[in-house]
Scaffold this motif. Sequence first.
Motif, PDB file in Angstrom:
ATOM      1  N   TYR A 174      29.291  50.502  36.527  1.00 45.27           N
ATOM      2  CA  TYR A 174      30.601  50.167  37.099  1.00 45.27           C
ATOM      3  C   TYR A 174      30.449  49.328  38.366  1.00 45.27           C
ATOM      4  CZ  TYR A 174      35.334  50.533  38.930  1.00 45.27           C
ATOM      5  OH  TYR A 174      36.578  50.234  39.423  1.00 45.27           O
ATOM      6  N   ARG A 175      29.438  49.614  39.153  1.00 46.09           N
ATOM      7  CA  ARG A 175      29.204  48.813  40.353  1.00 46.09           C
ATOM      8  C   ARG A 175      28.915  47.353  39.980  1.00 46.09           C
ATOM      9  NH1 ARG A 175      27.770  53.785  41.994  1.00 46.09           N
ATOM     10  NH2 ARG A 175      25.577  53.835  41.399  1.00 46.09           N
ATOM     11  N   GLU A 176      28.186  47.146  38.898  1.00 45.84           N
ATOM     12  CA  GLU A 176      27.930  45.788  38.425  1.00 45.84           C
ATOM     13  C   GLU A 176      29.212  45.146  37.907  1.00 45.84           C
ATOM     14  OE1 GLU A 176      25.898  42.306  37.683  1.00 45.84           O
ATOM     15  OE2 GLU A 176      25.282  44.040  38.854  1.00 45.84           O
ATOM     16  N   TRP A 177      30.024  45.902  37.169  1.00 45.26           N
ATOM     17  CA  TRP A 177      31.333  45.443  36.663  1.00 45.26           C
ATOM     18  C   TRP A 177      32.192  44.968  37.830  1.00 45.26           C
ATOM     19  CZ3 TRP A 177      34.056  45.280  31.958  1.00 45.26           C
ATOM     20  CH2 TRP A 177      35.455  45.338  32.020  1.00 45.26           C
ATOM     21  N   LYS A 178      32.251  45.794  38.891  1.00 45.02           N
ATOM     22  CA  LYS A 178      33.033  45.443  40.073  1.00 45.02           C
ATOM     23  C   LYS A 178      32.537  44.143  40.696  1.00 45.02           C
ATOM     24  CE  LYS A 178      33.524  48.585  43.199  1.00 45.02           C
ATOM     25  NZ  LYS A 178      33.470  49.760  44.081  1.00 45.02           N
ATOM     26  N   LYS A 179      31.222  44.006  40.805  1.00 47.42           N
ATOM     27  CA  LYS A 179      30.637  42.818  41.415  1.00 47.42           C
ATOM     28  C   LYS A 179      30.998  41.556  40.612  1.00 47.42           C
ATOM     29  CE  LYS A 179      26.328  43.292  42.399  1.00 47.42           C
ATOM     30  NZ  LYS A 179      24.858  43.290  42.320  1.00 47.42           N
ATOM     31  N   LEU A 180      31.030  41.674  39.307  1.00 44.59           N
ATOM     32  CA  LEU A 180      31.345  40.536  38.449  1.00 44.59           C
ATOM     33  C   LEU A 180      32.826  40.162  38.474  1.00 44.59           C
ATOM     34  CD1 LEU A 180      29.205  41.412  35.306  1.00 44.59           C
ATOM     35  CD2 LEU A 180      28.946  39.355  36.717  1.00 44.59           C
ATOM     36  N   LEU A 181      33.719  41.145  38.564  1.00 50.44           N
ATOM     37  CA  LEU A 181      35.135  40.888  38.288  1.00 50.44           C
ATOM     38  C   LEU A 181      36.121  41.103  39.429  1.00 50.44           C
ATOM     39  CD1 LEU A 181      35.313  42.516  34.738  1.00 50.44           C
ATOM     40  CD2 LEU A 181      35.025  40.093  35.302  1.00 50.44           C
ATOM     41  N   HIS A 182      35.895  42.057  40.288  1.00 54.70           N
ATOM     42  CA  HIS A 182      36.954  42.475  41.213  1.00 54.70           C
ATOM     43  C   HIS A 182      37.392  41.404  42.210  1.00 54.70           C
ATOM     44  CE1 HIS A 182      36.794  47.101  40.553  1.00 54.70           C
ATOM     45  NE2 HIS A 182      36.817  46.426  39.416  1.00 54.70           N
ATOM     46  N   HIS A 183      36.558  40.454  42.514  1.00 53.94           N
ATOM     47  CA  HIS A 183      36.948  39.418  43.476  1.00 53.94           C
ATOM     48  C   HIS A 183      37.932  38.401  42.883  1.00 53.94           C
ATOM     49  CE1 HIS A 183      33.471  37.744  41.341  1.00 53.94           C
ATOM     50  NE2 HIS A 183      33.965  36.555  41.630  1.00 53.94           N
ATOM     51  N   PHE A 184      38.172  38.451  41.584  1.00 48.53           N
ATOM     52  CA  PHE A 184      39.114  37.533  40.947  1.00 48.53           C
ATOM     53  C   PHE A 184      40.565  38.006  41.047  1.00 48.53           C
ATOM     54  CE2 PHE A 184      35.230  36.447  38.494  1.00 48.53           C
ATOM     55  CZ  PHE A 184      35.221  35.069  38.695  1.00 48.53           C
ATOM     56  N   TYR A 185      40.811  39.295  41.302  1.00 45.52           N
ATOM     57  CA  TYR A 185      42.147  39.872  41.190  1.00 45.52           C
ATOM     58  C   TYR A 185      42.989  39.655  42.448  1.00 45.52           C
ATOM     59  CZ  TYR A 185      39.587  42.544  37.616  1.00 45.52           C
ATOM     60  OH  TYR A 185      38.797  42.912  36.570  1.00 45.52           O
ATOM     61  N   ASP A 186      44.261  39.314  42.230  1.00 42.94           N
ATOM     62  CA  ASP A 186      45.226  39.235  43.322  1.00 42.94           C
ATOM     63  C   ASP A 186      46.623  39.409  42.758  1.00 42.94           C
ATOM     64  OD1 ASP A 186      46.320  38.907  45.832  1.00 42.94           O
ATOM     65  OD2 ASP A 186      46.425  36.720  45.631  1.00 42.94           O
ATOM     66  N   PRO A 187      47.216  40.574  42.927  1.00 44.95           N
ATOM     67  CA  PRO A 187      46.718  41.760  43.624  1.00 44.95           C
ATOM     68  C   PRO A 187      45.757  42.552  42.733  1.00 44.95           C
ATOM     69  CG  PRO A 187      48.869  42.234  42.722  1.00 44.95           C
ATOM     70  CD  PRO A 187      48.565  40.774  42.403  1.00 44.95           C
ATOM     71  N   PHE A 188      45.169  43.580  43.317  1.00 41.14           N
ATOM     72  CA  PHE A 188      44.273  44.437  42.541  1.00 41.14           C
ATOM     73  C   PHE A 188      45.091  45.174  41.484  1.00 41.14           C
ATOM     74  CE2 PHE A 188      41.396  47.868  41.523  1.00 41.14           C
ATOM     75  CZ  PHE A 188      40.197  47.177  41.447  1.00 41.14           C
ATOM     76  N   PRO A 189      44.608  45.236  40.241  1.00 36.24           N
ATOM     77  CA  PRO A 189      45.405  45.831  39.159  1.00 36.24           C
ATOM     78  C   PRO A 189      45.529  47.346  39.258  1.00 36.24           C
ATOM     79  CG  PRO A 189      43.236  45.201  38.355  1.00 36.24           C
ATOM     80  CD  PRO A 189      43.334  44.695  39.761  1.00 36.24           C
ATOM     81  N   VAL A 190      46.650  47.824  38.755  1.00 38.63           N
ATOM     82  CA  VAL A 190      46.860  49.257  38.554  1.00 38.63           C
ATOM     83  C   VAL A 190      46.410  49.553  37.132  1.00 38.63           C
ATOM     84  CG1 VAL A 190      48.584  51.087  38.386  1.00 38.63           C
ATOM     85  CG2 VAL A 190      48.785  49.318  40.169  1.00 38.63           C
ATOM     86  N   VAL A 191      45.557  50.544  36.973  1.00 41.76           N
ATOM     87  CA  VAL A 191      45.032  50.919  35.665  1.00 41.76           C
ATOM     88  C   VAL A 191      45.719  52.207  35.230  1.00 41.76           C
ATOM     89  CG1 VAL A 191      42.952  51.570  34.380  1.00 41.76           C
ATOM     90  CG2 VAL A 191      42.830  49.805  36.157  1.00 41.76           C
ATOM     91  N   ALA A 192      46.146  52.260  33.991  1.00 41.56           N
ATOM     92  CA  ALA A 192      46.776  53.462  33.447  1.00 41.56           C
ATOM     93  C   ALA A 192      46.134  53.784  32.104  1.00 41.56           C
ATOM     94  CB  ALA A 192      48.275  53.256  33.280  1.00 41.56           C
TER      95      ALA A 192
END
Length: 102
Positions: free
Chosen positions: A72-90
């Motif tokens: 998950y830490r690798e997933w975050k490193k690859l993807l999280h900087h693209f989001y604006d705003p950060f998504p809500v997951v359900a």
Amino acid sequence: MIVEQAILNIKSGQSSAFEKAFREAQRIISSMKGYIRHDMLKCVEEENKYLLLIAWETVEDHEVGFRKSDQYREWKKLLHHFYDPFPVVAAFYIYCIGYNFF
């Protein structure tokens, strides 16, 4: 089975880079315990909007097995900087299937 959903709003001008990063990141998610399948849908009306659907065997496979993993830490490193705003997951339990989406 549960289906996790997230609407991903990508920063303007970053869609191509996001799609490239997601091609790499999907290898991570698909290797996790409890993973069943995923679909990434691109919005027709809004160029920088995507819908991510991931099917898991259990809520724990997603919330504990994946979210607390090194992967998950690798997933975050690859993807999280693209989001604006950060998504809500359900997460949703499959209640009734009217068509064969999954």
